[in-house]
Design an enzyme around this catalytic site. Structure first.
Site, PDB file in Angstrom:
ATOM      1  N   LYS A 155      -4.811   2.309 -13.266  1.00 24.97           N
ATOM      2  CA  LYS A 155      -4.612   0.928 -13.728  1.00 24.97           C
ATOM      3  C   LYS A 155      -5.407  -0.058 -12.857  1.00 24.97           C
ATOM      4  O   LYS A 155      -6.065  -0.959 -13.361  1.00 24.97           O
ATOM      5  CB  LYS A 155      -3.104   0.644 -13.654  1.00 24.97           C
ATOM      6  CG  LYS A 155      -2.676  -0.786 -13.712  1.00 24.97           C
ATOM      7  CD  LYS A 155      -1.164  -0.876 -13.758  1.00 24.97           C
ATOM      8  CE  LYS A 155      -0.511  -0.978 -12.404  1.00 24.97           C
ATOM      9  NZ  LYS A 155      -0.667  -2.215 -11.687  1.00 24.97           N
ATOM     10  N   CYS A 169      -0.844   3.518 -10.338  1.00 24.31           N
ATOM     11  CA  CYS A 169      -1.664   2.582  -9.564  1.00 24.31           C
ATOM     12  C   CYS A 169      -3.163   2.822  -9.700  1.00 24.31           C
ATOM     13  O   CYS A 169      -3.888   1.945 -10.138  1.00 24.31           O
ATOM     14  CB  CYS A 169      -1.260   2.647  -8.106  1.00 24.31           C
ATOM     15  SG  CYS A 169       0.326   1.885  -7.852  1.00 24.31           S
ATOM     16  N   PHE A 194       0.846  -1.205   0.000  1.00 21.47           N
ATOM     17  CA  PHE A 194       0.000   0.000   0.000  1.00 21.47           C
ATOM     18  C   PHE A 194       0.876   1.247   0.000  1.00 21.47           C
ATOM     19  O   PHE A 194       0.484   2.295   0.517  1.00 21.47           O
ATOM     20  CB  PHE A 194      -0.924  -0.013   1.226  1.00 21.47           C
ATOM     21  CG  PHE A 194      -1.836  -1.211   1.276  1.00 21.47           C
ATOM     22  CD1 PHE A 194      -2.971  -1.281   0.466  1.00 21.47           C
ATOM     23  CD2 PHE A 194      -1.560  -2.289   2.098  1.00 21.47           C
ATOM     24  CE1 PHE A 194      -3.802  -2.392   0.489  1.00 21.47           C
ATOM     25  CE2 PHE A 194      -2.391  -3.408   2.129  1.00 21.47           C
ATOM     26  CZ  PHE A 194      -3.513  -3.458   1.326  1.00 21.47           C
ATOM     27  N   LEU A 243      -9.801  13.855  -0.297  1.00 22.68           N
ATOM     28  CA  LEU A 243     -10.915  14.719  -0.700  1.00 22.68           C
ATOM     29  C   LEU A 243     -10.358  16.028  -1.238  1.00 22.68           C
ATOM     30  O   LEU A 243     -10.939  17.092  -1.026  1.00 22.68           O
ATOM     31  CB  LEU A 243     -11.846  14.987   0.489  1.00 22.68           C
ATOM     32  CG  LEU A 243     -12.761  13.833   0.921  1.00 22.68           C
ATOM     33  CD1 LEU A 243     -13.660  14.258   2.080  1.00 22.68           C
ATOM     34  CD2 LEU A 243     -13.632  13.331  -0.250  1.00 22.68           C
TER      35      LEU A 243
HETATM   36  C1  UDX Z   1      -1.626   4.770  -4.580  1.00 20.98           C
HETATM   37  C2  UDX Z   1      -2.184   4.317  -3.217  1.00 20.98           C
HETATM   38  O1  UDX Z   1      -2.408   5.459  -2.396  1.00 20.98           O
HETATM   39  C3  UDX Z   1      -1.222   3.348  -2.548  1.00 20.98           C
HETATM   40  O2  UDX Z   1      -1.770   2.858  -1.346  1.00 20.98           O
HETATM   41  C4  UDX Z   1      -0.960   2.190  -3.516  1.00 20.98           C
HETATM   42  O3  UDX Z   1      -0.097   1.260  -2.976  1.00 20.98           O
HETATM   43  C5  UDX Z   1      -0.415   2.708  -4.822  1.00 20.98           C
HETATM   44  O4  UDX Z   1      -1.355   3.631  -5.371  1.00 20.98           O
HETATM   45  P1  UDX Z   1       0.189   6.536  -5.438  1.00 20.98           P
HETATM   46  O5  UDX Z   1      -0.199   6.118  -6.825  1.00 20.98           O
HETATM   47  O6  UDX Z   1       1.643   6.620  -5.096  1.00 20.98           O
HETATM   48  O7  UDX Z   1      -0.450   5.527  -4.348  1.00 20.98           O
HETATM   49  O8  UDX Z   1      -0.425   7.963  -5.182  1.00 20.98           O
HETATM   50  P2  UDX Z   1      -1.596   8.605  -4.317  1.00 20.98           P
HETATM   51  O9  UDX Z   1      -0.996   9.440  -3.248  1.00 20.98           O
HETATM   52  O10 UDX Z   1      -2.592   7.612  -3.908  1.00 20.98           O
HETATM   53  O11 UDX Z   1      -2.231   9.613  -5.407  1.00 20.98           O
HETATM   54  C6  UDX Z   1      -2.820   9.094  -6.592  1.00 20.98           C
HETATM   55  C7  UDX Z   1      -3.356  10.193  -7.462  1.00 20.98           C
HETATM   56  O12 UDX Z   1      -4.516  10.791  -6.865  1.00 20.98           O
HETATM   57  C8  UDX Z   1      -2.406  11.359  -7.722  1.00 20.98           C
HETATM   58  O13 UDX Z   1      -2.507  11.738  -9.086  1.00 20.98           O
HETATM   59  C9  UDX Z   1      -2.921  12.475  -6.825  1.00 20.98           C
HETATM   60  O14 UDX Z   1      -2.609  13.747  -7.320  1.00 20.98           O
HETATM   61  C10 UDX Z   1      -4.410  12.204  -6.847  1.00 20.98           C
HETATM   62  N1  UDX Z   1      -5.120  12.701  -5.663  1.00 20.98           N
HETATM   63  C11 UDX Z   1      -4.877  12.171  -4.431  1.00 20.98           C
HETATM   64  C12 UDX Z   1      -6.094  13.700  -5.801  1.00 20.98           C
HETATM   65  O15 UDX Z   1      -6.353  14.194  -6.909  1.00 20.98           O
HETATM   66  N2  UDX Z   1      -6.787  14.110  -4.694  1.00 20.98           N
HETATM   67  C13 UDX Z   1      -6.557  13.587  -3.464  1.00 20.98           C
HETATM   68  O16 UDX Z   1      -7.245  14.009  -2.506  1.00 20.98           O
HETATM   69  C14 UDX Z   1      -5.567  12.594  -3.320  1.00 20.98           C
END
Ligand code: UDX
Length: 429
Positions: A263, A260, A152, A250
């Protein structure tokens, strides 16, 4: 414990370095010669805060090493993690050929008991296939277990996430597999949830899809806020104070990207379909995410009138801050669309410029925020790097042709920017 990790990508490298830090002997395997030889020279192929130091330290202590030879790694370890990529196919399904090939190589190299652990994100039922593949390829009489231990880790804070997780999920079929994994994680103070393999596989897909759902929900709410004249930041704050909802994930913006969430969402929709359920809710999550990018382009267009021949300064390219990862970054679609409309693009990102050079054509790569802003008609924010929050607005205003900022991440205070004389457009407020 002696641990082998097959696949030295984000997940494999971070997990390998962290298991070594916990006192284990770790050998990371990858079939990319170049990657392995640069890792041996302590050149780290990705940017992840703290990773380089951790790798260097543990290599020097002799607890971490790299090889291209799966058989050698399997023979010298009791636990073998599979952490190879499961990239999306054209139809969104996860491509599991890498997992099958690795399972076969592991089976052929096994000379006594091994615990084989899926670490890659895989659709439910992959564990069964891994087990079957090992069964038919190993020498007769050699015992083994298969387990699922989804990661995670978030890019940018992966090491902190490894040592301080909300939970550790292990899907097992035997007490032996459970006790080996419990011992491996004994140095980490976290709740260990033990399940069957299929449930562990599902926990990963369901968690990432739920995070995507939260983001799309707030992005949809941001539209209503714009129409009604409310402020999405305050709405998210008010919702988040309810402990059943929580404030994280949020943040309204230009939608989620990265390797991640998009996909895993596609893969979950696909596996659900295969199993006989049409996951319409998640289809809607995807749709809202795509619309969010289109809407951002519309915001730029409606403030510039014609995009053709206008110069646009872009702050941030990576899919999120503190990473150089450009995979499925919203910046790619946004910049490509702006270029198609005839815009000239000047970009700056603190870490992703190297990777971005291989992706974008006809873009001007700048040294910093100010060079990007020079003579631009508009400045847009795509990634919320903390250094963008501390810019010198007076200097910026002098450099821009017009004081127009379209912020896809809501990083600035609208009142402050108004006072400073900027036209400031953000999301849902
Ligand atoms: C994610 C999961 O959080 C992690 O637990 C898993 O193992 C891998 O996938 P990651 O892809 O590194 O991690 O990024 P994350 O911090 O989850 O952000 C994903 C995307 O959502 C980013 O593009 C981010 O900008 C966007 N995001 C996140 C938002 O637009 N709003 C938010 O409130 C949070």
């Amino acid at each position: 414990m002696k641990v082998a990790i097959v696949g030295a990508g984000y997940v494999g490298l971070v997990s390998g370095a962290c298991f070594a830090e916990l006192g284990n002997n770790v050998i990371c395997v990858d079939n990319d010669d170049k990657k392995v030889s640069s890792l041996k020279r302590l050149k780290i192929p990705i940017y992840e805060p703290g990773l380089e130091e951790l790798i260097k330290k543990n290599v020097r202590l002799g607890k971490l090493s790299f090889t291209t030879n799966v058989a050698q790694a399997v023979r010298s370890s009791t636990v073998v993690f599979i952490a190879v990529g499961t990239p999306p196919k054209e139809n969104g399904e996860a491509d599991l050929t890498g997992i099958e090939n690795v399972a076969r190589s592991i089976a052929r190299a096994m000379n006594s008991y091994r615990l084989i652990v899926e670490k890659s994100t895989v659709p439910v039922e992959t564990g069964q296939w891994v087990k079957h593949t090992i069964e038919i390829n190993k020498k007769k009489g050699i015992p083994f277990d298969v387990a699922s231990n989804p990661e995670f880790l978030r890019e940018g804070s992966a090491i902190g996430d490894f040592f301080n997780p909300d939970r550790i999920v292990i899907g097992v079929e035997s007490e032996k597999a459970e006790s080996v994994l419990r011992e491996l994680y004994s140095g980490i103070d976290a709740k260990i949830l033990v399940t069957d393999i299929k449930s562990a596989e599902l926990i990963k897909h369901a968690s990432n899809s739920f995070l995507a759902l939260k983001i799309s929900f707030i992005n949809a709410v941001s539209k209503i806020c714009e129409m009604a004249g409310a402020d999405v930041e305050r709405v998210a704050e008010g919702m988040g104070l309810d402990r059943r909802i929580g404030r994280s994930f949020l943040n309204a913006g230009i939608g989620f990207g990265g390797f991640c969430l998009p996909k895993d969402l596609d893969a979950f929709i696909n596996i659900s379909k295969k199993l006989g359920y049409s996951f319409e809710l998640l289809e809607a999550v995807k749709k809202v995410n795509d619309l969010q990018k289109e809407d951002f382009i519309r915001k730029i267009e409606s403030n510039l009138w014609n995009i053709k021949d206008k110069t646009i300064a872009v702050l941030g390219l990576a899919f999120k801050p503190d990473t150089d990862d450009m995979r499925f970054a919203p910046s790619i679609d946004i910049i490509n669309t702006l270029q198609k409309h005839g815009a000239k693009i000047r970009v700056f990102d603190p870490k992703a410029m190297g990777r971005a050079r291989k992706i974008f054509k006809g873009v001007t790569f700048c040294r910093d925020v100010y060079e990007a802003a020079r003579s631009s008609d508009c400045l847009i924010v795509i990634t919320e790097w903390s250094e963008f929050k501390q810019i010198d607005f007076k200097k910026l205003k002098k450099l821009l042709k017009h004081p127009l900022i379209v912020d896809g991440r809501n990083i600035y205070d609208p009142q402050k920017l108004k006072r400073l004389g900027f036209k400031y457009i953000s999301i849902g407020r």
